[in-house]
Design a protein around this motif. Structure first.
Motif, mmCIF file in Angstrom:
data_model
loop_
_atom_site.group_PDB
_atom_site.id
_atom_site.type_symbol
_atom_site.label_atom_id
_atom_site.label_comp_id
_atom_site.label_asym_id
_atom_site.label_seq_id
_atom_site.Cartn_x
_atom_site.Cartn_y
_atom_site.Cartn_z
ATOM 1 N N ALA A 75 0.848 -1.190 0.000
ATOM 2 C CA ALA A 75 0.000 0.000 0.000
ATOM 3 C C ALA A 75 0.889 1.247 0.000
ATOM 4 C CB ALA A 75 -0.890 -0.006 1.237
ATOM 5 N N ASN A 76 0.305 2.382 -0.345
ATOM 6 C CA ASN A 76 1.081 3.630 -0.327
ATOM 7 C C ASN A 76 1.701 3.869 1.042
ATOM 8 O OD1 ASN A 76 0.791 5.042 -2.986
ATOM 9 N ND2 ASN A 76 -1.376 4.724 -2.544
ATOM 10 N N LEU A 77 0.927 3.618 2.084
ATOM 11 C CA LEU A 77 1.403 3.840 3.440
ATOM 12 C C LEU A 77 2.555 2.918 3.796
ATOM 13 C CD1 LEU A 77 0.948 5.373 6.076
ATOM 14 C CD2 LEU A 77 -0.765 3.679 6.715
ATOM 15 N N GLU A 78 2.580 1.752 3.163
ATOM 16 C CA GLU A 78 3.683 0.820 3.415
ATOM 17 C C GLU A 78 4.916 1.185 2.593
ATOM 18 O OE1 GLU A 78 1.312 -3.322 4.378
ATOM 19 O OE2 GLU A 78 1.336 -2.596 2.305
ATOM 20 N N TYR A 79 4.656 1.692 1.409
ATOM 21 C CA TYR A 79 5.791 2.026 0.542
ATOM 22 C C TYR A 79 6.506 3.296 0.993
ATOM 23 C CZ TYR A 79 8.454 3.511 -3.479
ATOM 24 O OH TYR A 79 9.469 3.929 -4.282
ATOM 25 N N ALA A 80 5.738 4.228 1.546
ATOM 26 C CA ALA A 80 6.299 5.547 1.851
ATOM 27 C C ALA A 80 7.594 5.481 2.669
ATOM 28 C CB ALA A 80 5.245 6.403 2.555
ATOM 29 N N PRO A 81 7.643 4.760 3.787
ATOM 30 C CA PRO A 81 8.889 4.753 4.557
ATOM 31 C C PRO A 81 10.054 4.105 3.819
ATOM 32 C CG PRO A 81 7.245 3.258 5.530
ATOM 33 C CD PRO A 81 6.552 4.048 4.474
ATOM 34 N N LEU A 82 9.753 3.294 2.805
ATOM 35 C CA LEU A 82 10.835 2.714 1.999
ATOM 36 C C LEU A 82 11.349 3.753 1.007
ATOM 37 C CD1 LEU A 82 9.179 -0.770 1.415
ATOM 38 C CD2 LEU A 82 10.639 -0.013 3.312
ATOM 39 N N ALA A 83 10.430 4.517 0.434
ATOM 40 C CA ALA A 83 10.852 5.592 -0.468
ATOM 41 C C ALA A 83 11.749 6.568 0.267
ATOM 42 C CB ALA A 83 9.630 6.309 -1.040
ATOM 43 N N GLU A 84 11.452 6.806 1.547
ATOM 44 C CA GLU A 84 12.301 7.702 2.340
ATOM 45 C C GLU A 84 13.738 7.206 2.387
ATOM 46 O OE1 GLU A 84 10.820 8.510 6.298
ATOM 47 O OE2 GLU A 84 12.795 9.187 6.974
ATOM 48 N N ILE A 85 13.897 5.902 2.560
ATOM 49 C CA ILE A 85 15.261 5.331 2.643
ATOM 50 C C ILE A 85 15.973 5.446 1.309
ATOM 51 C CG2 ILE A 85 16.532 3.168 2.970
ATOM 52 C CD1 ILE A 85 14.288 2.407 5.030
ATOM 53 N N MET A 86 15.289 5.067 0.237
ATOM 54 C CA MET A 86 15.914 5.172 -1.096
ATOM 55 C C MET A 86 16.257 6.619 -1.423
ATOM 56 S SD MET A 86 13.432 2.777 -3.368
ATOM 57 C CE MET A 86 12.306 1.703 -2.496
ATOM 58 N N GLY A 87 15.413 7.536 -0.940
ATOM 59 C CA GLY A 87 15.560 8.945 -1.317
ATOM 60 C C GLY A 87 16.853 9.569 -0.857
ATOM 61 N N ARG A 88 17.464 8.986 0.162
ATOM 62 C CA ARG A 88 18.688 9.599 0.682
ATOM 63 C C ARG A 88 19.786 9.677 -0.369
ATOM 64 N NH1 ARG A 88 19.218 9.232 6.699
ATOM 65 N NH2 ARG A 88 21.460 8.992 6.456
ATOM 66 N N LEU A 89 19.765 8.767 -1.321
ATOM 67 C CA LEU A 89 20.799 8.769 -2.364
ATOM 68 C C LEU A 89 20.105 8.990 -3.701
ATOM 69 C CD1 LEU A 89 23.894 8.359 -2.421
ATOM 70 C CD2 LEU A 89 23.452 6.002 -3.121
ATOM 71 N N SER A 90 20.567 9.967 -4.464
ATOM 72 C CA SER A 90 19.827 10.400 -5.646
ATOM 73 C C SER A 90 19.563 9.256 -6.629
ATOM 74 C CB SER A 90 20.595 11.515 -6.364
ATOM 75 O OG SER A 90 21.799 11.002 -6.912
ATOM 76 N N TRP A 91 20.470 8.314 -6.716
ATOM 77 C CA TRP A 91 20.361 7.304 -7.773
ATOM 78 C C TRP A 91 19.903 5.947 -7.258
ATOM 79 C CZ3 TRP A 91 23.862 3.182 -7.320
ATOM 80 C CH2 TRP A 91 24.931 3.386 -6.436
ATOM 81 N N ALA A 92 19.496 5.851 -5.984
ATOM 82 C CA ALA A 92 19.203 4.535 -5.411
ATOM 83 C C ALA A 92 17.882 3.946 -5.901
ATOM 84 C CB ALA A 92 19.210 4.618 -3.887
ATOM 85 N N SER A 93 16.897 4.794 -6.159
ATOM 86 C CA SER A 93 15.568 4.245 -6.478
ATOM 87 C C SER A 93 15.601 3.321 -7.688
ATOM 88 C CB SER A 93 14.581 5.391 -6.710
ATOM 89 O OG SER A 93 14.413 6.142 -5.532
ATOM 90 N N GLU A 94 16.442 3.664 -8.660
ATOM 91 C CA GLU A 94 16.486 2.838 -9.880
ATOM 92 C C GLU A 94 16.882 1.386 -9.576
ATOM 93 O OE1 GLU A 94 19.214 4.219 -12.894
ATOM 94 O OE2 GLU A 94 18.344 2.920 -14.435
ATOM 95 N N ILE A 95 17.706 1.225 -8.552
ATOM 96 C CA ILE A 95 18.171 -0.121 -8.193
ATOM 97 C C ILE A 95 16.983 -1.044 -7.881
ATOM 98 C CG2 ILE A 95 19.592 -1.434 -6.531
ATOM 99 C CD1 ILE A 95 21.063 0.601 -8.439
ATOM 100 N N PHE A 96 15.931 -0.428 -7.334
ATOM 101 C CA PHE A 96 14.774 -1.207 -6.900
ATOM 102 C C PHE A 96 13.600 -1.058 -7.877
ATOM 103 C CE2 PHE A 96 17.296 0.501 -3.399
ATOM 104 C CZ PHE A 96 17.783 -0.666 -2.845
#
Lengths: 417, 417, 417, 417
Positions: A75-96
């Motif tokens: 759910a969005n509420l479950e994903y949000a705290p994970l997006a926060e972690i990926m967000g710390r590094l500009s290029w991390a989201s693509e990895i996932f």
């Protein structure tokens, strides 16, 4: 009401943090080195993508997929705290496989794509085999009012003929980018109101007439994947490339923006946490006038203000995510405007303070601070400028009060006349 | 008290504006093109310098020179409105031989140089034949407290041996840059207090051991002339290269900074005026939600606030210039801290508003706004961070009140106890 | 350009300061005691007025009177620094016959009164024998847009018949208040535009139908002389009581407001200086967590920001005064809007900081801070709310830019298309 | 994580809102009339208290009481949204026996009182038969650092002898106020550290030597129940009046402040909601320059900013309440500092905007705005000034980072040296 993360979420946070520490962060210096040479580090990225997918850290963002599609169902509420972690590094989201604008594009294709469109584009996007971009903002009009968008998508027999210019088309020069979803005026119904004249069309990027003019730097920052200026000059695609219905471009855009904005905002929260942590480390380590910077009351004020502002912003974002999960994206429209407004302004404020604690080093690319600030400043335009969101929120507030006029009357202490 | 410019100043303003319009601004596109290729447009610059000097628009900045030295003799109060005009364009000051850090260096040499030092360096600088840089800020310590500066300048027989690392050394990669004035610790007197341990030494840039590490980008902006990181590794210069007296480095730095800060601040005022003018033009030209941006009350508020903030800042800077002319640089020390503080914060505020009115275009290098903002943010560190100036001003205020404690007593309405 | 006070002004400052120290401040406790009992301390005031007039400190505010009228002849620029001194104490201006709204009313009568009106009202006002008030703001409409003013002044034979309600009519309950100048709609010319429908009429306060409803507290502060709500119910005055010309009420109001606003603003500067001085004294005297408050960096920041903001505001006000002296009140209209805006916001900012340094004591009437803050907050409405002044300044700025559109073109770095 | 109110809470909200609409708000005009005459409307209050208690709307605030004590058992998280509703009207909490400082005092007695103390004071307080006050802040020292508190509580045989002066003792002139809990220095252990020297003692208000000096107005507002200055002059009470343990005064104060601050903050949220609603109503109803104020973009911005700031603050307060319920008051100490800081600053910001939309009427007692603003400004001191909370939050943040120094290292892009 409950402010704790569920066990499921806590476990995912832990797993993701570990992956970041074990695999992604150690690769950062290499990523910086390669992109510094103007290249895109595909091998590095692909290697990490393989590892992430092997651990099930894949497509975390997309709620409501069929069980047989790849990735975790959150759910969005479950994903949000994970997006926060990926967000710390500009290029991390693509990895996932959780990076913008592909996440939004996948949601669009998932919600509105035909089976053929899904087979052609959604599947390879979900598999992380290709990337895509989104052509919305235009250089020649005030895009704050999206009805100003003027790229022409004209029906010509079994084809659409597309002419126009877009910029800030993110990801267009990524080596794997194959698809551009473009928004423009179809105008098949000349009587349609300003919000029913636009449509979205899928444009393979090798279509003749499509060209990338340049990677527009944002505050002098050149994103490796590009925020590009692109031209459509007599670009011809079959009508089957229409996404959804003609004239429903704005409705699609709204559907696309809700979760995407939550992701943006949570990544921002992560970046602000990083900036705050760096600010504290720097303050603890530097001495001026016989004291550590962390002992100066003004520096302490900046730290404390950052903490309370970040915490409040995170709560607002999480509540918006919760509302989307509970009531749907449309019901959360104003809440999403609010978080977009708050997050963008938060990032410029917190990062600005971190820069000030760093001193001149905070201006240099030796730290991530200039890019974090840059991105924060740009966020005040992406997905609509602050002023549009302020207007949306105010109009909603006023419309509620208008329906209850006079409700405050008994609070006044008016003298008798 | 009189708030009007003198006829002399008005005439110079007119002349300088005309020169800018006729010669400098028309060359801007070419300057942008060449520097965009990573080159320094010496031919273009030299041509314009020749024209400016022919018109007597030369060395406008330097008060108190002997009549036979080249250039116009102006007081700080007379020069300030001219610096404002040059400041509108980042590279214009050099045309008139009025650019930092050379102006400050020329003042230092003028005030403290030996006849030999003047002949070797001041004359060619005044003639615009060479350029110079200034090594002050260090990467490894909090330079906000200048006593932290730790570059070593050790006496070794008839020479000084210099070791250390500096950054934000502006101008070091300019093709004509030949001299670096470096500040470091001489420590000949081990009993000296923290403000009497530093000295300045002239280092020809071809001295072995001196090297430029890199041109450090500021918020991703690469200045064509460089804000460089430089290394002194066993750099050996004769003791005759000492500027002024050993242990008086701070006194020299103070002397150098007064007029230099006034120049900085007036250039900032010019840049803020440009940003405000661009903001108004853009607001007049763009339409959203059926109205010109200039008709929205929030945009009007930004314009009006910018106007009153600029006007106030200009008056404060002019008063500081006047005070320096009347009472000397030392007497204006706190006033100079005040203008430095005010100007730097003004620039980030005004330019930020302009960017917001521009929309996403304001993030791009198509406008000067990113560089103006970049420079404004950096100014909050150059010549000392905001916090140092705030501290200086507060301590002065407190020391005045401390001498008159109790003066407010009769304003209280204390009840009898 | 010259930022120093003339010898004449310096001497007057010295004389006025001495008078304040010798006579006015020592009487403050008594003034507080008497007004605290709900009475107006006329004997105390009259005694001080006599002393001030004997020293020639009388009617300092009014430029351009005939030499045989009582008082000193000063330009606005000369009066401003004196208003600053008087402004430190709320009730001091009356001692020197320099108090609002009488100063503005005297200017109106001086500029537009008939010989009979001058004899009846101007002379006793200049002599300090009577006081007057001014009926402008109305409770029932948004007075920010002054064309909303709706009090009716209807011609009825040789008389005007006045009906309406005003509030914030300052001074109406002062024991000597004898005259109210009222602004209303005459509407003799039904074709007149919105700015030519209003007139001003002199109403002796003993005219039947005129009544004071109440002394409206401002943020719970009851001014001893009153900010009153007053009613005109069939108030009948001869047509000879018209001030100036019918339909020219706005022109008169503008003439009245220029110098009056300068006075207001300079008094504000004086109050801000007092608040800053009190803040410093308090910070020097209190200890928390082992340090004097004056040693905390955040308190120092507040002190320094207050200093630079006050200095800038003062310069802006003085420049506006200078402009009025040089070019007339009309030419300074936008400048006067600017100082009104700046001064009101300054006062709330600086006093708020002082309160914070004082701690809870700053909330109490034991200090002047609550009244200073109260007054500052109210100033954001008196003479027009901030938003009207922002609008005025922005429209002026935009109109200048509109005439020179394109002047910034060469500063752009637009790529060739 | 769940952002919805439970059914239990929703039902209580509904019930309380109905009671407010049916009984409390209709009585407001009468309450204003009576208190305006300087009297306390006991009959009106008692009548409403009876009705509220009959509906079970009684002692809603106190978690963890025995089932046989009067009132509803609610967690902090359940009580918070109810405090928000009561908070909209300054005098409403008393109707439900939920008013400060009695709530905090009841918690103290509940947690630390002996059976005799409970019988004597807690029971009548829970029944609403008496009221109590709390003597903490002192006029002569900086109470921001509570270790400065210097009222002497000296053991003298079987008694304590109390000497000192307190102010801002809320409720002391309420007609039913019978008890003062006083904090002072016992100093039985001369070796004790600064946080172990203070104790709390119960002082019946009819004890000889206790006297009320005055009801100190806060920003000129005289609270009907008083924020009083009180004197203890040789006040003698038996040692059995000690609350808890000698030297544990700070520990008790901390225990007292947690829930009390949550209540304060939620009442503030309610007041901000009221101010926002009034602002919207006013903006919808007033016209200037041909438009409703609600159509001006700057007014819209204020409305929208208020909305997002209120929503964020509410979430932060609710999370703190939740944390107290989950982990206890001590674990939430820094979170409580954060909400206190945020709420107080929110109130001054939102109410200030409302005042500005109201125009001059917003300064008058015809609206609740001056009192709301007054209270907001005062809140920046009550329960500790902003600066103390900022310091607490910063030190916590720094201590967390200190334990993990270096965690940001891989985010840097440092060049190799």
């Amino acid at each position: 009401m409950d402010f704790g993360y569920t066990e499921k979420v806590s476990a995912l946070q832990e797993k993701l943090l570990t992956f970041m520490d074990d695999h992604v962060l150690p690769a950062n210096a290499e990523w910086v080195r390669i992109t510094g040479q103007g290249e895109y580090p595909m091998a590095l990225i692909d290697d990490l993508k393989g590892k992430a997918r092997a651990q099930g850290l894949w497509n975390l963002f997309l709620p409501g997929l069929k069980a047989d599609e790849p990735g975790v169902q959150l759910a969005n509420l479950e994903y949000a705290p994970l997006a926060e972690i990926m967000g710390r590094l500009s290029w991390a989201s693509e990895i996932f496989n959780c990076n913008a604008p592909d996440t939004g594009n996948m949601e669009l294709l998932h919600l509105f794509g035909t089976p053929e469109q899904k087979a052609a584009w959604l599947t390879p996007l979900l598999e992380g085999q290709v990337r895509s971009c989104f052509g919305m903002t235009e250089p020649d009009v005030a895009s704050s009012d999206a009805t100003n968008i003027s790229t022409s998508i004209r029906r010509d027999g079994d084809h659409y003929l597309i002419n126009g210019r877009k910029w800030f088309t993110t990801g267009a020069i990524h080596p794997n980018c194959k698809l551009c979803i473009v928004m423009g005026v179809t105008d098949s119904d000349p009587e349609a109101n300003a919000h029913s004249r636009h449509s979205m069309v899928l444009v393979p990027m090798d279509t003749p007439g499509f060209s990338i003019v340049r990677n527009v730097p944002i505050m002098n920052h050149h994103a490796p994947e590009g925020h590009c200026e692109v031209i459509f000059r007599n670009v011809r695609v079959p009508v089957s490339n229409l996404l959804g219905t003609e004239g429903k471009g704005f409705a699609l855009a709204q559907a696309r923006l809700g979760p995407g904005r939550v992701h943006h905002c949570m990544r921002t929260i992560g970046q602000c946490e990083l900036a705050l942590e760096m600010m504290c480390e720097r303050a603890l380590g530097r001495v001026a006038f016989g004291k550590h910077l962390s002992d100066f009351a003004n520096v302490q004020d900046w730290i404390a203000q950052s903490r309370v502002e970040i915490d409040q912003a995170r709560l607002l974002v999480l509540r918006a995510a919760w509302l989307m999960d509970q009531k749907g994206n449309a019901a959360a429209r104003v809440d999403v405007s609010a978080i977009k407004l708050v997050a963008a302004q938060l990032q410029t404020k917190v990062v600005d303070r971190a820069i000030q604690v760093f001193g001149a080093m905070g201006l240099t690319p030796d730290t991530p601070l200039p890019d974090l600030w840059t991105w924060g400043r740009a966020m005040r335009f992406f997905d609509g400028p602050d002023e549009v969101h302020l207007r949306t929120i105010a109009r909603q507030e006023l419309s509620v009060v208008r329906k209850n006029l006079g409700r405050t009357a008994l609070y006044y202490n008016l003298p008798t006349r």
